[in-house]
Design an enzyme around this catalytic site. Structure first.
Site, PDB file in Angstrom:
ATOM      1  N   CYS A  42      -0.500   4.178   2.463  1.00 10.08           N
ATOM      2  CA  CYS A  42      -0.481   4.029   3.917  1.00 10.08           C
ATOM      3  C   CYS A  42      -0.223   2.569   4.264  1.00 10.08           C
ATOM      4  O   CYS A  42       0.897   2.111   4.129  1.00 10.08           O
ATOM      5  CB  CYS A  42      -1.756   4.566   4.544  1.00 10.08           C
ATOM      6  SG  CYS A  42      -3.259   4.113   3.669  1.00 10.08           S
ATOM      7  N   SER A  43      -1.234   1.830   4.671  1.00  8.51           N
ATOM      8  CA  SER A  43      -0.972   0.458   5.101  1.00  8.51           C
ATOM      9  C   SER A  43      -2.187  -0.438   4.899  1.00  8.51           C
ATOM     10  O   SER A  43      -2.427  -1.337   5.695  1.00  8.51           O
ATOM     11  CB  SER A  43      -0.573   0.459   6.570  1.00  8.51           C
ATOM     12  OG  SER A  43      -1.574   1.119   7.325  1.00  8.51           O
ATOM     13  N   CYS A  44      -2.976  -0.215   3.852  1.00 12.21           N
ATOM     14  CA  CYS A  44      -4.147  -1.055   3.588  1.00 12.21           C
ATOM     15  C   CYS A  44      -3.702  -2.508   3.430  1.00 12.21           C
ATOM     16  O   CYS A  44      -2.727  -2.797   2.741  1.00 12.21           O
ATOM     17  CB  CYS A  44      -4.867  -0.578   2.339  1.00 12.21           C
ATOM     18  SG  CYS A  44      -5.462   1.108   2.529  1.00 12.21           S
ATOM     19  N   CYS A  51       0.889  -1.155   0.000  1.00 12.59           N
ATOM     20  CA  CYS A  51       0.000   0.000   0.000  1.00 12.59           C
ATOM     21  C   CYS A  51       0.930   1.209   0.000  1.00 12.59           C
ATOM     22  O   CYS A  51       1.559   1.492   1.013  1.00 12.59           O
ATOM     23  CB  CYS A  51      -0.922   0.047   1.214  1.00 12.59           C
ATOM     24  SG  CYS A  51      -1.891   1.575   1.238  1.00 12.59           S
TER      25      CYS A  51
END
Ligand code: FE
Length: 217
Positions: A113-115, A110
């Site tokens: 961000c951090s999906c 991602c």
């Protein structure tokens, strides 16, 4: 819930990191305003730390390897196929399964961000959320894979998938040689978390699956 990662270099006079301090401040404010119940938040964290983890994803992969109809369904509508095994919920509402083949290796990141697909992999590892992985996975995927100890033949194409809040990816590794005749339970043991992100491949029946299984928030 979309956890954007702001990596400022602030200094605080307490023992909290920048991120921990922000989370603490938000949780306190929301609790005081009566918008959240801390016990409910604890229950959600507890669920993803202990009940939901990469074993879910490994079961999806093992079933795809064992059942061609399920594999087809997974290709067509991963969300529904995965839900049929009972793996639904937050951060896994819209899933796509990407299948490794002899020609193509898939890697998930991602960049924003951090999906991450919580419903099948649990909480993301720290490195997945790190700026270095998020930028370099796109710019130099082979270099990143080499650092994970995975060197692919030059002839193999590397395809990088950028997750979003709307769509999460699950890599279906290639079924390893020598795994013929193994049942789904045994096959699932060959599938590590990292193999389902694409930073590893499935373990061989003689060598345990590569990539650690620890969960880090
Ligand atoms: Fe994200």
């Amino acid at each position: 819930m979309h956890d954007h990662d702001h990596s400022h270099d602030h200094h605080h006079d307490n023992h909290y990191s920048d991120m921990q301090a922000r989370v603490k401040a938000l949780e306190t404010l929301l609790t005081e305003k009566g918008l959240i119940d801390p016990a409910a938040i604890d229950a959600i964290v507890e669920t993803y730390e202990t009940k939901v983890g990469p074993r879910n994803g490994a079961r999806v992969v093992a079933k795809a390897w064992s059942d061609p109809d399920f594999a087809e369904w997974l290709k067509r509508d991963a969300t529904a196929a995965i839900a049929s095994l009972g793996f639904t919920g937050r951060q896994g509402e819209h899933m796509r399964a990407v299948f490794n083949t002899p020609d193509t290796h898939n890697l998930v990141v991602c960049t924003l961000c951090s999906c991450y697909p919580w419903s099948v992999l649990g909480l993301p590892p720290v490195w997945y959320k790190a700026p270095a992985y998020r930028s370099r996975a796109v710019i130099d995927p082979r270099g990143v894979l080499a650092e994970f100890g995975l060197t692919l033949p030059e002839s193999k194409k590397v395809r990088v998938w950028d997750s979003t809040a709307e769509l999460r990816y699950l890599v279906i590794p290639e079924r390893p040689e020598g795994s013929e005749g193994m049942d789904e339970e045994a096959l699932a043991d060959l599938v590590s978390r990292d193999a389902m992100i694409g930073t590893a491949i499935a373990g061989s029946p003689k060598i345990p699956a590569a990539g650690s299984q620890e969960v880090s928030a």
